[in-house]
Motif scaffolding. Structure first.
Motif, PDB file in Angstrom:
ATOM      1  N   GLY A  28      -1.330  -2.658   3.575  1.00 50.14           N
ATOM      2  CA  GLY A  28      -0.077  -1.938   3.799  1.00 50.14           C
ATOM      3  C   GLY A  28      -0.256  -0.802   4.790  1.00 50.14           C
ATOM      4  O   GLY A  28       0.581  -0.585   5.671  1.00 50.14           O
ATOM      5  N   ALA A  29      -1.368  -0.082   4.661  1.00 55.90           N
ATOM      6  CA  ALA A  29      -1.614   1.041   5.575  1.00 55.90           C
ATOM      7  C   ALA A  29      -1.793   0.558   7.010  1.00 55.90           C
ATOM      8  O   ALA A  29      -1.337   1.208   7.960  1.00 55.90           O
ATOM      9  CB  ALA A  29      -2.852   1.808   5.124  1.00 55.90           C
ATOM     10  N   TRP A  41       1.496  -0.441   8.419  1.00 53.67           N
ATOM     11  CA  TRP A  41       2.192   0.806   8.759  1.00 53.67           C
ATOM     12  C   TRP A  41       1.669   1.349  10.090  1.00 53.67           C
ATOM     13  O   TRP A  41       2.432   1.821  10.934  1.00 53.67           O
ATOM     14  CB  TRP A  41       1.997   1.823   7.638  1.00 53.67           C
ATOM     15  CG  TRP A  41       2.852   3.042   7.771  1.00 53.67           C
ATOM     16  CD1 TRP A  41       2.551   4.179   8.466  1.00 53.67           C
ATOM     17  CD2 TRP A  41       4.162   3.248   7.234  1.00 53.67           C
ATOM     18  NE1 TRP A  41       3.576   5.080   8.382  1.00 53.67           N
ATOM     19  CE2 TRP A  41       4.591   4.534   7.625  1.00 53.67           C
ATOM     20  CE3 TRP A  41       5.018   2.472   6.445  1.00 53.67           C
ATOM     21  CZ2 TRP A  41       5.819   5.062   7.260  1.00 53.67           C
ATOM     22  CZ3 TRP A  41       6.252   3.018   6.080  1.00 53.67           C
ATOM     23  CH2 TRP A  41       6.631   4.274   6.482  1.00 53.67           C
ATOM     24  N   LEU A  66       3.269  -0.220  12.966  1.00 53.62           N
ATOM     25  CA  LEU A  66       4.553   0.369  13.360  1.00 53.62           C
ATOM     26  C   LEU A  66       4.333   1.621  14.207  1.00 53.62           C
ATOM     27  O   LEU A  66       5.058   1.872  15.175  1.00 53.62           O
ATOM     28  CB  LEU A  66       5.374   0.706  12.106  1.00 53.62           C
ATOM     29  CG  LEU A  66       5.794  -0.498  11.249  1.00 53.62           C
ATOM     30  CD1 LEU A  66       6.449  -0.026   9.954  1.00 53.62           C
ATOM     31  CD2 LEU A  66       6.744  -1.396  12.026  1.00 53.62           C
ATOM     32  N   ASP A  67       3.319   2.419  13.831  1.00 51.03           N
ATOM     33  CA  ASP A  67       2.980   3.596  14.647  1.00 51.03           C
ATOM     34  C   ASP A  67       2.572   3.173  16.060  1.00 51.03           C
ATOM     35  O   ASP A  67       2.953   3.805  17.048  1.00 51.03           O
ATOM     36  CB  ASP A  67       1.835   4.384  13.998  1.00 51.03           C
ATOM     37  CG  ASP A  67       2.290   5.142  12.759  1.00 51.03           C
ATOM     38  OD1 ASP A  67       3.517   5.344  12.604  1.00 51.03           O
ATOM     39  OD2 ASP A  67       1.428   5.525  11.948  1.00 51.03           O
ATOM     40  N   SER A  85       9.431  -5.150   7.579  1.00 51.44           N
ATOM     41  CA  SER A  85       9.216  -3.764   7.172  1.00 51.44           C
ATOM     42  C   SER A  85       8.137  -3.731   6.106  1.00 51.44           C
ATOM     43  O   SER A  85       7.834  -4.748   5.469  1.00 51.44           O
ATOM     44  CB  SER A  85      10.506  -3.146   6.631  1.00 51.44           C
ATOM     45  OG  SER A  85      10.911  -3.816   5.443  1.00 51.44           O
ATOM     46  N   VAL A  86       7.547  -2.588   5.929  1.00 48.78           N
ATOM     47  CA  VAL A  86       6.560  -2.402   4.876  1.00 48.78           C
ATOM     48  C   VAL A  86       6.927  -1.127   4.130  1.00 48.78           C
ATOM     49  O   VAL A  86       7.367  -0.140   4.740  1.00 48.78           O
ATOM     50  CB  VAL A  86       5.123  -2.326   5.454  1.00 48.78           C
ATOM     51  CG1 VAL A  86       4.976  -1.197   6.449  1.00 48.78           C
ATOM     52  CG2 VAL A  86       4.093  -2.196   4.343  1.00 48.78           C
ATOM     53  N   ARG A  87       6.790  -1.153   2.827  1.00 43.02           N
ATOM     54  CA  ARG A  87       7.038   0.053   2.036  1.00 43.02           C
ATOM     55  C   ARG A  87       6.041   0.098   0.896  1.00 43.02           C
ATOM     56  O   ARG A  87       5.496  -0.932   0.486  1.00 43.02           O
ATOM     57  CB  ARG A  87       8.472   0.089   1.525  1.00 43.02           C
ATOM     58  CG  ARG A  87       8.854  -1.097   0.650  1.00 43.02           C
ATOM     59  CD  ARG A  87      10.353  -1.105   0.361  1.00 43.02           C
ATOM     60  NE  ARG A  87      10.743  -2.330  -0.320  1.00 43.02           N
ATOM     61  CZ  ARG A  87      10.767  -2.470  -1.638  1.00 43.02           C
ATOM     62  NH1 ARG A  87      10.411  -1.472  -2.418  1.00 43.02           N
ATOM     63  NH2 ARG A  87      11.144  -3.612  -2.181  1.00 43.02           N
ATOM     64  N   PHE A  88       5.830   1.306   0.444  1.00 39.79           N
ATOM     65  CA  PHE A  88       4.838   1.512  -0.601  1.00 39.79           C
ATOM     66  C   PHE A  88       5.542   1.746  -1.928  1.00 39.79           C
ATOM     67  O   PHE A  88       6.521   2.496  -2.005  1.00 39.79           O
ATOM     68  CB  PHE A  88       3.935   2.698  -0.262  1.00 39.79           C
ATOM     69  CG  PHE A  88       3.040   2.411   0.912  1.00 39.79           C
ATOM     70  CD1 PHE A  88       1.774   1.879   0.722  1.00 39.79           C
ATOM     71  CD2 PHE A  88       3.476   2.626   2.206  1.00 39.79           C
ATOM     72  CE1 PHE A  88       0.956   1.589   1.801  1.00 39.79           C
ATOM     73  CE2 PHE A  88       2.678   2.346   3.297  1.00 39.79           C
ATOM     74  CZ  PHE A  88       1.414   1.823   3.091  1.00 39.79           C
ATOM     75  N   ALA A 104       1.866  -2.195  -2.148  1.00 33.35           N
ATOM     76  CA  ALA A 104       2.843  -2.093  -1.064  1.00 33.35           C
ATOM     77  C   ALA A 104       3.583  -3.429  -0.983  1.00 33.35           C
ATOM     78  O   ALA A 104       3.150  -4.442  -1.556  1.00 33.35           O
ATOM     79  CB  ALA A 104       2.150  -1.776   0.258  1.00 33.35           C
ATOM     80  N   TRP A 144      -7.585   1.483  13.628  1.00 31.56           N
ATOM     81  CA  TRP A 144      -7.369   2.099  12.314  1.00 31.56           C
ATOM     82  C   TRP A 144      -8.689   2.241  11.565  1.00 31.56           C
ATOM     83  O   TRP A 144      -8.964   3.282  10.956  1.00 31.56           O
ATOM     84  CB  TRP A 144      -6.387   1.251  11.508  1.00 31.56           C
ATOM     85  CG  TRP A 144      -6.021   1.832  10.167  1.00 31.56           C
ATOM     86  CD1 TRP A 144      -5.025   2.730   9.903  1.00 31.56           C
ATOM     87  CD2 TRP A 144      -6.665   1.563   8.913  1.00 31.56           C
ATOM     88  NE1 TRP A 144      -5.013   3.035   8.572  1.00 31.56           N
ATOM     89  CE2 TRP A 144      -6.011   2.332   7.930  1.00 31.56           C
ATOM     90  CE3 TRP A 144      -7.728   0.749   8.517  1.00 31.56           C
ATOM     91  CZ2 TRP A 144      -6.376   2.308   6.589  1.00 31.56           C
ATOM     92  CZ3 TRP A 144      -8.096   0.734   7.190  1.00 31.56           C
ATOM     93  CH2 TRP A 144      -7.424   1.500   6.236  1.00 31.56           C
TER      94      TRP A 144
END
Lengths: 323, 129
Positions: A88-89, A92, A95-96, A132-135, A141, A160
């Protein structure tokens, strides 16, 4: 041989012997270099421990391993998929990277990449790839995506991982993490790390040497250096030459005059995203993008054998001859 | 009514003061004007400056001294329109408030092979000997 060089006369260069540990991961090298006494067992222990941890994470994030978490996500037919926090990170972080690169980096283009390799038929373009991803409230996640979307974390994962390894080695003021050419560096006060920018045209040659230094008496500085290009991962498909950097505007290998781009900024993730964006965008638009991003330095090699650099890069080039 | 002074009796008439010969002054003004016009034409016809010079990068002591050239190039890439103007065909128009793009071409000095470097940043998958 890795050598952090003393740039402060008060620091004894001979005392700074690096401790290096390395392995093979993510289809390339993964190495950690600690600025410490050569026989510092703590440095060796910490380096090996973090290397093993990063290696395990890398295995989860690879699309080439059938049992990886990323492969499981890509194979899952459901719209909503529960994933572990590390994946998940990194999603994310994707997206950054997309935002930092003004849209040129898109981790949801695995099918376009495979089509460029000639492994699957090309899809109609533009393909929809909303996701999309959400925690969640716990440690998990969730990914929500349109059917058919598959992810290729590639350089985003390497950047990362390099940044994460640097975080985990916070107790060491002088550290360099090499994630298959994408670097996260922490430079201790009074030290200078010399980073060679690979010349893809000649074995073991360099386009330039970037010097990352921190003045004595100041806090350690953090750097990210990454290189992206079209000259390593390239192949021929039905008579045309293609490479692995997909232009999200076309869904095909980017048509670009940039053979390779190297970016220096504050994190490996951001440097990797911007280097890739500069290649895909081409030299003119790419340099303008890098200038808007305010990077510390950038060196581009074009197919005209030009070496292009932003003005800020001159401050990083070796002008002292003290090395 | 007019008034005309008559010379007093017994006094000689005053000589009419001579005006200076303007020819020399006219030649001087003409020469100065030509010089100013020439300077103006030169300023208009000469290509614009290529930007502030960047100090040459000095090479490491062990690097070849010839590889120190730094060239700066500022190509025209975009068109910024004034009110009432229209863009030429194919031109890319930018917002006047956007930062001006700058492209610098730098011939980076070749690094010395014997430098005690180093970590190497490469493309992914590049095998380092």
């Amino acid at each position: 041989m890795i050598t952090p060089v003393a740039c402060d006369p008060a620091v004894d260069a001979a005392a700074m012997s690096p401790v290096s540990v390395a392995t093979t991961a993510m289809g390339g090298r993964l190495a950690i270099h600690l600025s410490a006494e050569r026989d510092d067992l703590r440095a060796l222990h910490d380096g090996r421990q973090i290397l093993a941890r990063i290696d395990r994470w890398a295995a989860r994030l690879s699309r080439h391993l059938e049992g990886s978490e990323l492969s499981a996500l890509n194979d899952d037919p459901n719209w909503t998929v529960t994933i572990r926090p590390t994946l998940g990170a990194v999603l994310w972080a994707g997206l950054d990277a997309h935002d930092a690169s003004e849209g040129f980096v898109d981790i949801a283009l695995l099918d376009a990449r495979l089509a460029a390799e000639g492994l699957i038929p090309a899809a109609t373009w533009p393909a929809t790839h909303r996701w999309s991803v959400r925690f969640g409230p716990g440690r998990g996640a969730f990914v929500q995506r349109e059917p058919g979307i598959r992810f290729d974390l590639g350089g985003v994962a390497k950047g990362w991982l390099a940044d994460r390894a640097l975080d985990l080695l916070a107790r060491w003021p002088g550290v360099a993490v090499d994630a298959d050419g994408d670097l996260a560096v922490r430079c201790a006060a009074g030290q200078r790390w010399a980073i060679a920018v690979d010349d893809p045209r000649t074995d073991n040659a360099s386009l330039a040497v970037l010097n990352l230094s921190t003045a004595a008496g100041t806090l350690p500085a953090r750097w990210g250096i990454a290189t992206s290009g079209t000259s390593v991962h390239r192949w021929g498909v039905r008579g045309s030459v293609r490479h692995h950097l997909i232009d999200p505007r076309t869904g095909n290998s980017a048509v670009t005059d940039v053979v390779q781009a190297t970016v220096a900024c504050g994190s490996a993730l951001r440097a990797e995203a911007l280097a890739k964006a500069a290649v895909i965008a081409g030299s003119s638009e790419g340099l303008a993008l890098l200038e808007r991003a305010g990077v510390a330095g950038a060196i581009l090699l074009t197919d005209r054998d030009e070496i292009l650099a932003l003005p800020s890069t001159l401050a990083l080039l070796d002008q002292t001859g003290e090395a | 009514m007019t008034s005309a002074r008559t010379p007093r009796p017994g006094t000689a008439p005053r000589p009419v003061p001579r005006r200076p010969d303007p020819t020399r002054l006219r030649f001087g003004l003409a020469a100065g004007g030509l010089a100013a016009l020439s300077a103006l034409i030169t300023a208009i016809a000469t290509p614009a400056s290529t930007g502030a010079p960047v100090p040459a990068v000095s090479t490491p002591a062990s690097a070849p001294a010839s590889a120190t050239t730094v060239v700066q190039r500022r190509p025209i890439q975009y068109v910024q329109l004034a009110p009432g103007q229209s863009a030429p065909p194919g031109a890319k128009v930018i917002d006047a408030k956007a930062p001006k793009p700058i492209t610098i071409v730098t011939l980076v000095p070749a690094p010395a092979a014997q430098q005690p470097v180093v970590i190497r940043t490469t493309q992914s998958g590049k095998v380092i000997p």
